[in-house]
Design a protein around this motif. Structure first.
Motif, mmCIF file in Angstrom:
data_model
loop_
_atom_site.group_PDB
_atom_site.id
_atom_site.type_symbol
_atom_site.label_atom_id
_atom_site.label_comp_id
_atom_site.label_asym_id
_atom_site.label_seq_id
_atom_site.Cartn_x
_atom_site.Cartn_y
_atom_site.Cartn_z
ATOM 1 N N THR A 71 18.224 5.242 -5.753
ATOM 2 C CA THR A 71 18.664 4.010 -5.109
ATOM 3 C C THR A 71 18.147 3.985 -3.671
ATOM 4 O O THR A 71 17.555 4.956 -3.191
ATOM 5 C CB THR A 71 20.199 3.909 -5.081
ATOM 6 O OG1 THR A 71 20.725 4.931 -4.207
ATOM 7 C CG2 THR A 71 20.786 4.079 -6.478
ATOM 8 N N PHE A 76 24.108 1.581 -0.892
ATOM 9 C CA PHE A 76 23.657 0.723 -1.990
ATOM 10 C C PHE A 76 23.568 1.548 -3.273
ATOM 11 O O PHE A 76 23.112 2.685 -3.260
ATOM 12 C CB PHE A 76 22.297 0.106 -1.679
ATOM 13 C CG PHE A 76 22.321 -0.828 -0.496
ATOM 14 C CD1 PHE A 76 22.785 -2.126 -0.635
ATOM 15 C CD2 PHE A 76 21.898 -0.392 0.753
ATOM 16 C CE1 PHE A 76 22.810 -2.989 0.451
ATOM 17 C CE2 PHE A 76 21.922 -1.244 1.842
ATOM 18 C CZ PHE A 76 22.383 -2.555 1.697
ATOM 19 N N THR A 78 22.330 0.060 -6.402
ATOM 20 C CA THR A 78 21.428 -0.543 -7.374
ATOM 21 C C THR A 78 20.201 0.345 -7.579
ATOM 22 O O THR A 78 19.554 0.753 -6.612
ATOM 23 C CB THR A 78 20.982 -1.937 -6.904
ATOM 24 O OG1 THR A 78 22.136 -2.746 -6.659
ATOM 25 C CG2 THR A 78 20.109 -2.610 -7.949
ATOM 26 N N GLY A 84 11.643 -2.081 -4.694
ATOM 27 C CA GLY A 84 12.552 -1.265 -3.892
ATOM 28 C C GLY A 84 11.967 0.082 -3.533
ATOM 29 O O GLY A 84 12.178 0.590 -2.429
ATOM 30 N N TYR A 118 16.685 -5.314 2.951
ATOM 31 C CA TYR A 118 16.982 -4.803 1.616
ATOM 32 C C TYR A 118 18.218 -5.489 1.051
ATOM 33 O O TYR A 118 18.220 -5.945 -0.104
ATOM 34 C CB TYR A 118 17.201 -3.281 1.616
ATOM 35 C CG TYR A 118 17.456 -2.802 0.206
ATOM 36 C CD1 TYR A 118 16.402 -2.654 -0.683
ATOM 37 C CD2 TYR A 118 18.751 -2.594 -0.251
ATOM 38 C CE1 TYR A 118 16.629 -2.289 -2.005
ATOM 39 C CE2 TYR A 118 18.989 -2.232 -1.571
ATOM 40 C CZ TYR A 118 17.923 -2.095 -2.443
ATOM 41 O OH TYR A 118 18.159 -1.757 -3.756
ATOM 42 N N LYS A 119 19.260 -5.585 1.840
ATOM 43 C CA LYS A 119 20.517 -6.186 1.370
ATOM 44 C C LYS A 119 20.324 -7.642 0.972
ATOM 45 O O LYS A 119 20.832 -8.080 -0.067
ATOM 46 C CB LYS A 119 21.569 -6.082 2.474
ATOM 47 C CG LYS A 119 22.916 -6.700 2.111
ATOM 48 C CD LYS A 119 23.899 -6.588 3.264
ATOM 49 C CE LYS A 119 25.227 -7.236 2.915
ATOM 50 N NZ LYS A 119 26.178 -7.179 4.071
ATOM 51 N N GLN A 123 17.073 -6.027 -2.733
ATOM 52 C CA GLN A 123 18.040 -5.567 -3.739
ATOM 53 C C GLN A 123 18.072 -6.498 -4.944
ATOM 54 O O GLN A 123 18.277 -6.057 -6.080
ATOM 55 C CB GLN A 123 19.440 -5.428 -3.131
ATOM 56 C CG GLN A 123 20.437 -4.818 -4.094
ATOM 57 C CD GLN A 123 21.800 -4.587 -3.488
ATOM 58 O OE1 GLN A 123 22.548 -3.713 -3.935
ATOM 59 N NE2 GLN A 123 22.154 -5.339 -2.481
ATOM 60 N N ASP A 126 15.408 -5.527 -7.293
ATOM 61 C CA ASP A 126 15.796 -4.318 -8.015
ATOM 62 C C ASP A 126 16.808 -4.632 -9.110
ATOM 63 O O ASP A 126 16.686 -4.175 -10.250
ATOM 64 C CB ASP A 126 16.385 -3.294 -7.045
ATOM 65 C CG ASP A 126 15.365 -2.751 -6.058
ATOM 66 O OD1 ASP A 126 14.152 -2.907 -6.304
ATOM 67 O OD2 ASP A 126 15.793 -2.165 -5.039
#
Length: 325
Positions: A71, A76, A78, A84, A118-119, A123, A126
């Motif tokens: 991950t 996180f 996911t 990612g 990323y958030k 994400q 992913d």
């Protein structure tokens, strides 16, 4: 550079992965080869989404192995796709490249952006590629949304009854589409979202210069503030007794606004709404009622009000204190 098989449908995650890699100087002129041939893969400088190997030391970034459970980290959970994976290992460099920032420049801010991007964006790549539902499985959506990036990339693939002889060109179109949206998001976060955070942070730290209670924050200029305020409060471990109640700023007409801080960035409930007797009252009638000159309005919901001057809107806390006894 090697990515998925030339006969295989392409997805959003490898499209964005390729775009990010090609932003870096060492891969800017790299030839993209879509293959599953092990002998061809062995010759590639970097491999994404194929090859059955995750090994950053040799730049192999496949995520389809049974044992792959990596991950992004930092809270996180996911599982990563190829987007990612590439972002995790190269994202900070990619962000700097897009924004034109040097490697030694503003490292804490770059990492803040790295995590935020990323958030907010990566994400989702992913989660969708790995079949992670965004909502509990027992929630039935009210309508179908086919406008997301994964749907739009998928639509660039040949139809089942079309020839696939132009699939490489279609893939590169997907790379540019996913990449241009990513680039604009990075630019927005780096050049708009991040400067807004700085304004809110400075205003929060100097709030007692406005009123000794610390309950009023004055922004030097309007900016989106709700998400930033809550995040900065959490980072500084502010307790409820130290939370600000009101944000003050000048609007586009050069008048001043006072806005009640919501209990959360998406909530309509305020920590301390403007007093009920003021709500829906305007102009001189409101000035007479509050004892504050220059009043313009207080919304019927009590979450925002206006005054002609900065002095007028920052007088709210004193007036509120008189009403609260």
């Amino acid at each position: 550079m090697s990515v998925a098989d030339e006969r295989r449908r392409f997805h959003a995650d490898e499209s964005l992965a390729v775009y990010m890699l090609r932003l870096l100087p060492e891969y800017s002129d790299a030839k993209v080869v879509r293959t599953r041939d092990p002998e061809v893969i062995k010759t590639a400088d970097v491999v994404v989404d194929v090859g059955g190997i995750y090994d950053p030391a040799s730049h192999r970034y496949d995520h389809h192995q049974r044992e792959f459970v990596d991950t992004f980290g930092e809270g996180f959970s996911t599982r990563l796709s190829s987007a990612g994976l590439v972002y995790k290992h190269f994202g900070e460099r990619v962000v700097r490249q897009i924004l034109g920032w040097h490697a030694a420049e503003d490292t804490p801010k770059v990492h803040l952006l790295f995590r935020k991007i990323y958030k907010d964006m990566i994400q989702a790549y992913d989660g969708i590629d790995n079949g992670v539902p965004a909502y509990p499985s027992d929630v039935k959506p009210a309508y179908k949304d086919a406008t997301g990036i994964s749907h739009r990339v998928s639509a660039l693939n040949p139809w089942w009854n079309q020839p696939a002889d132009d699939i490489d060109q279609r893939f590169m179109k997907a790379v540019e589409m996913a990449g241009s949206e990513f680039k604009e998001r990075v630019r927005f976060l780096g050049l708009s979202w991040l400067p807004a955070r700085t304004l809110v942070e400075d205003a929060l730290h100097s709030r007692k210069d406005v009123h000794e209670s610390g309950r009023i924050i004055v922004l030097d200029q309007f900016c989106p503030w709700k998400e930033h305020l809550q995040q900065i409060e959490e980072e500084n471990k502010l307790t409820e007794k130290n939370h600000p109640f009101y944000i003050v700023y000048q609007d586009s007409s050069s008048q001043w606004r006072v806005q009640a801080v919501p209990v959360s960035p998406t909530s309509f409930e305020s920590r301390k709404a403007l007093p009920e007797p003021w709500r829906g009252i305007r102009d001189q009638a409101l000035s007479t009622l509050t004892g504050i000159e220059g009043c313009v309005f207080v919304h019927a919901g009590g979450f925002i009000g206006g005054n002609l001057t900065k002095v007028g809107v920052t007088a709210v806390q004193a007036a509120r204190g008189r009403m609260d006894g």
